[in-house]
Design a protein around this motif. Structure first.
Motif, short mmCIF file in Angstrom:
data_model
loop_
_atom_site.label_atom_id
_atom_site.label_comp_id
_atom_site.label_asym_id
_atom_site.label_seq_id
_atom_site.Cartn_x
_atom_site.Cartn_y
_atom_site.Cartn_z
N PRO A 1 2.48 3.39 -6.25
CA PRO A 1 1.68 2.17 -6.46
C PRO A 1 0.60 1.99 -5.40
O PRO A 1 -0.52 1.56 -5.71
CB PRO A 1 2.73 1.05 -6.39
CG PRO A 1 4.03 1.71 -6.73
CD PRO A 1 3.92 3.07 -6.12
N GLY A 2 0.93 2.32 -4.15
CA GLY A 2 -0.05 2.19 -3.07
C GLY A 2 -1.16 3.22 -3.17
O GLY A 2 -2.32 2.93 -2.85
N ILE A 3 -0.80 4.43 -3.62
CA ILE A 3 -1.83 5.47 -3.79
C ILE A 3 -2.83 5.05 -4.86
O ILE A 3 -4.04 5.10 -4.67
CB ILE A 3 -1.17 6.82 -4.16
CG1 ILE A 3 -0.33 7.35 -2.99
CG2 ILE A 3 -2.23 7.84 -4.56
CD1 ILE A 3 0.57 8.52 -3.35
N GLY A 4 -2.30 4.61 -6.01
CA GLY A 4 -3.18 4.19 -7.09
C GLY A 4 -4.01 2.98 -6.73
O GLY A 4 -5.23 2.94 -6.98
N LEU A 5 -3.38 1.97 -6.11
CA LEU A 5 -4.10 0.75 -5.74
C LEU A 5 -5.14 1.02 -4.67
O LEU A 5 -6.27 0.52 -4.74
CB LEU A 5 -3.11 -0.31 -5.27
CG LEU A 5 -3.71 -1.68 -4.91
CD1 LEU A 5 -4.38 -2.31 -6.13
CD2 LEU A 5 -2.64 -2.61 -4.35
N GLY A 6 -4.78 1.83 -3.67
CA GLY A 6 -5.73 2.15 -2.61
C GLY A 6 -6.93 2.92 -3.13
O GLY A 6 -8.07 2.65 -2.73
N ALA A 7 -6.67 3.86 -4.04
CA ALA A 7 -7.78 4.61 -4.64
C ALA A 7 -8.69 3.68 -5.44
O ALA A 7 -9.92 3.78 -5.38
CB ALA A 7 -7.24 5.73 -5.53
N LEU B 1 -3.24 11.30 0.55
CA LEU B 1 -1.81 11.36 0.28
C LEU B 1 -1.00 11.46 1.57
O LEU B 1 0.06 10.85 1.72
CB LEU B 1 -1.51 12.54 -0.65
CG LEU B 1 -2.16 12.44 -2.04
CD1 LEU B 1 -2.18 13.80 -2.71
CD2 LEU B 1 -1.43 11.44 -2.91
N GLN B 2 -1.52 12.25 2.51
CA GLN B 2 -0.85 12.38 3.82
C GLN B 2 -0.83 11.03 4.54
O GLN B 2 0.18 10.65 5.12
CB GLN B 2 -1.61 13.38 4.69
CG GLN B 2 -1.50 14.81 4.25
CD GLN B 2 -0.21 15.46 4.69
OE1 GLN B 2 0.38 15.07 5.67
NE2 GLN B 2 0.23 16.45 3.94
N ALA B 3 -1.94 10.32 4.48
CA ALA B 3 -2.01 9.01 5.14
C ALA B 3 -0.98 8.06 4.54
O ALA B 3 -0.34 7.28 5.26
CB ALA B 3 -3.42 8.44 5.00
N ALA B 4 -0.81 8.12 3.22
CA ALA B 4 0.18 7.27 2.55
C ALA B 4 1.59 7.61 3.02
O ALA B 4 2.40 6.72 3.34
CB ALA B 4 0.07 7.44 1.03
N ALA B 5 1.92 8.90 3.08
CA ALA B 5 3.26 9.33 3.50
C ALA B 5 3.54 8.94 4.95
O ALA B 5 4.63 8.47 5.29
CB ALA B 5 3.41 10.84 3.31
N GLU C 1 4.86 -5.77 0.03
CA GLU C 1 4.43 -5.60 1.43
C GLU C 1 4.21 -4.12 1.73
O GLU C 1 3.21 -3.74 2.36
CB GLU C 1 5.47 -6.19 2.38
CG GLU C 1 5.50 -7.71 2.40
CD GLU C 1 4.29 -8.31 3.11
OE1 GLU C 1 3.58 -7.57 3.81
OE2 GLU C 1 4.07 -9.52 2.96
N ILE C 2 5.14 -3.28 1.29
CA ILE C 2 5.03 -1.84 1.54
C ILE C 2 3.77 -1.29 0.86
O ILE C 2 2.99 -0.54 1.45
CB ILE C 2 6.27 -1.10 1.00
CG1 ILE C 2 7.54 -1.65 1.62
CG2 ILE C 2 6.16 0.40 1.21
CD1 ILE C 2 8.77 -1.41 0.77
N THR C 3 3.61 -1.69 -0.40
CA THR C 3 2.46 -1.20 -1.17
C THR C 3 1.15 -1.63 -0.54
O THR C 3 0.17 -0.86 -0.53
CB THR C 3 2.55 -1.69 -2.62
OG1 THR C 3 3.76 -1.18 -3.21
CG2 THR C 3 1.36 -1.21 -3.45
N ALA C 4 1.09 -2.85 -0.01
CA ALA C 4 -0.12 -3.31 0.66
C ALA C 4 -0.45 -2.42 1.86
O ALA C 4 -1.61 -2.05 2.08
CB ALA C 4 0.03 -4.76 1.09
N GLU C 5 0.57 -2.07 2.65
CA GLU C 5 0.35 -1.21 3.82
C GLU C 5 -0.08 0.19 3.39
O GLU C 5 -1.03 0.76 3.95
CB GLU C 5 1.64 -1.13 4.64
CG GLU C 5 2.08 -2.44 5.27
CD GLU C 5 1.26 -2.84 6.48
OE1 GLU C 5 0.52 -1.98 7.01
OE2 GLU C 5 1.35 -4.01 6.89
N VAL C 6 0.63 0.76 2.42
CA VAL C 6 0.29 2.10 1.94
C VAL C 6 -1.10 2.11 1.30
O VAL C 6 -1.92 3.01 1.55
CB VAL C 6 1.35 2.61 0.95
CG1 VAL C 6 0.90 3.92 0.28
CG2 VAL C 6 2.69 2.83 1.65
N GLY C 7 -1.36 1.11 0.47
CA GLY C 7 -2.68 1.01 -0.16
C GLY C 7 -3.80 0.92 0.85
O GLY C 7 -4.85 1.55 0.70
#
Length: 604
Positions: free
Chosen positions: A497-503, A516-520, A546-552
């Motif tokens: 979800p964070g990868i898709g939202l961030g993109a 992807l590395q930054a997300a992991a 909260e997690i998705t916001a940080e990853v995104g």
């Protein structure tokens, strides 16, 4: 369209994203009367106020009592808890399908209430709409089918997809999840019934990433099936023909991708549950031309890498020690190879920062045992991880799991084999003798029956000091004397979800390995040192937004740094560049959709 209402208020379970004070703006609709009640995007059931009933032609079509959103919510939850009570003692699969049905009926009727229930109770409902119940739903989908959701493109539609894509009623689509049904979880070829996977994934996108459900699209690409049982099943809803192969297959996928780019050039496409040869082929074919990624290869890899980096922290070692970790991966499919590729990339990324020559100690096992350079007909995808004989500590080509673990004494044993119980007592006892101060065992195959071992078996045979993660949800293990063996769910839900939202929010042209590395790495750093020391590698699903916001936010920053961001709607590239880390997180949070009834106004 319903306006997004966003703010944060605490409740007794986790953070909720809503404001009780905000009043949503009006939503313009072109429907009246029963058409409104039959549209789950706009239907409020008995929640329509009198003024709306008058202006929308609903007087007399509903019972006179007006029931508030909160009362509707409470009524549904009471029905759900009653179902749980009434199905006690019944077979697990029957209970799971009953829970799925009650949620699906709400989804079909009232999307706003459905997503609010889902967001507030994500820990309870994620296993129903997603892993593991989604696998059971896919197996039975032709019999469960009641009304269509998403789009179906088949081999019979060749040459028509460019016009078909305009049949979808939404003018804008941000996120598409597509499958060809060829490898659904660990269940194999389920043909058109695999549509349950994109539907479930996009529900997670809405709940975890705040994607607007009116701007997402689940897609089934039906190119036939090689599952003979389905072809003989009179209820089967897909094409009754063998799967297309080779150029015929790729021509269908190419046509679909071009159709998507024509209508929605900014949409992100997530590939899901393609068999290995097509998973890698399509990823390499499209990743440099479209904003797309493959969750089985890249999402699974990211979650596994985050777990491995967390295991390093649990050993009291820095994450840069990854190159010194001895990792044995069991399973040479798209997920296993994806993990190894991402881990090697992570080592190179870390080495680039400190000048150390990147090396690794990764070992790959498939159904024929340890893969070495002596393997005949070596799969090109696995070739980079085939070990030279002098690197195997005397192990021969084809050595089994027990032999490999006993000889190498690895830090991490990672299962992505799709074979339930393959980490048997012998294997687990051998892991208990690892050289690592805290061995890590990841039994990541889905659904539950395909897990390489259970957590109870892992703690019993490998010892209480291990770190354990699974792909499907399990209960923590009572070790006695007040000790708990923590079970981490290495769930792609933490990352995709964070990868898709961030993109999306960065306006990225492509999704790169660095993003992807930054997300992991963001996920690996999320847990506190205290939690890590207790064996907790991943956060609670209850805090998924909260997690998705940080990853995104991590993905947005990396897209900007990599020169791939173009901005999103009213937030331009210049603004993205000026944002601090904290401001980027806030930008992601305030972009998340939250379900609330909006006033409806009819447009004549």
């Amino acid at each position: 369209m319903r306006r997004v209402v966003r703010s944060v208020a605490a409740n007794h379970r986790h953070t909720r994203w809503f404001s009780t004070a905000a009043i949503p703006g009006p939503c313009i609709v072109q429907k009246r009367g029963a058409d409104i009640l039959h549209d789950p995007w706009f239907n409020k059931d008995t929640g329509f106020p009198l003024t709306e009933r008058d202006r929308l032609g609903l007087r007399g079509l509903l019972p006179p009592r007006i029931v508030s959103f909160e009362q509707q919510y409470a009524r549904f939850m009471e029905s759900y808890r009653s179902l749980e009570k009434n199905t006690e003692g019944q077979p697990d699969h029957a209970v799971a399908l009953a829970k799925w049905r009650i949620l699906n009926r709400l989804h079909d009727r009232n999307e706003t209430l459905y997503y609010r229930v889902l967001i507030d109770n994500i820990e309870d409902f994620a296993p129903i709409i997603y892993t593991p119940t989604v696998g059971l739903v896919c197996q039975n989908y032709s019999g469960l089918f009641r009304r269509p959701r998403g789009m179906y493109f088949s081999a019979k539609d060749k040459g028509e997809m460019m016009s078909m894509i305009y049949n979808w009623p939404a003018q804008s689509v941000d996120m598409i999840v597509i499958t060809d049904g060829s490898r659904i979880l660990g269940l194999g070829d389920l043909g058109v019934q695999g549509i349950g996977i994109p539907i479930g994934k996009l529900d997670v996108y809405v709940a975890a990433a705040g994607m607007n459900p009116q701007r997402v699209l689940p897609v089934m690409l039906d190119v036939g099936t090689s599952n003979q049982e389905l072809l003989k099943n009179p209820l089967y809803l897909g094409l009754r023909q063998p799967r297309l192969e080779g150029e015929e297959y790729l021509a269908i996928v190419d046509e679909f991708m071009e159709a998507v780019r024509t209508r929605w050039p900014k949409a992100i496409v997530q590939f899901e549950d393609f068999q290995m040869k097509w998973a890698f082929e399509t990823l390499e074919r499209y990743r440099k031309k479209f904003c797309m990624f493959n969750d089985d290869i890249q999402g699974t890899a990211g979650v596994a890498l985050a777990g491995i980096l967390g295991a390093l922290r649990a050993q009291g070692r820095p994450m840069t020690d990854l190159m010194r970790q001895k990792v044995v991966v069991v399973g040479a499919g798209s997920a296993g190879l994806g993990v190894l590729n991402m881990a090697v990339q992570a080592i190179s990324r870390m080495a680039g920062a400190n000048g150390v020559c990147p090396k690794h100690q990764f070992y790959l096992i498939d159904k024929d045992g340890l893969i070495t350079k002596e393997r005949k007909n070596l799969d090109p995808s696995a070739a980079p991880f085939a070990r030279h004989p002098e690197e195997t500590d005397g192990l021969k080509e084809g050595a089994n799991i027990v032999e490999v673990v006993r000889k190498l004494k690895p830090d991490v044993l990672l299962g992505l084999s799709g074979r339930g119980g393959i980490f048997n007592e012998e294997v687990l006892k051998a892991m208990g003798e690892s050289d690592s101060p805290r061995p890590a065992i990841f039994a990541m195959s889905n659904p539950t029956l395909n897990a390489e071992c259970t957590p109870a078996e892992a703690f019993k045979y490998a010892g209480e000091n291990i770190v354990f993660a699974s792909g499907s949800p399990f209960q923590n293990v009572d070790l006695g004397n007040g000790k708990v063996g923590h079970v981490n769910q290495a769930n792609n839900m933490y990352l995709f979800p964070g990868i898709g939202l961030g993109a999306l929010l960065s306006g990225a042209r492509l999704i790169t390995d660095d993003m992807l590395q930054a997300a992991a790495e963001c996920l690996a750093s999320y847990m506190t040192d205290k939690e890590i020391s207790e064996g907790v590698l991943y956060p609670s699903i209850g805090s998924i937004r909260e997690i998705t916001a940080e990853v995104g936010a991590a993905v947005v920053r990396e897209a900007v740094a990599g020169g791939l961001a173009e901005g999103h709607r009213d937030v331009g590239l210049k603004e993205l560049r000026c944002m601090s880390k904290e401001e980027t997180v806030e930008y992601v949070k305030r972009s998340m959709w939250f379900p609330i009834y909006s006033p409806l106004v009819h447009s004549k």
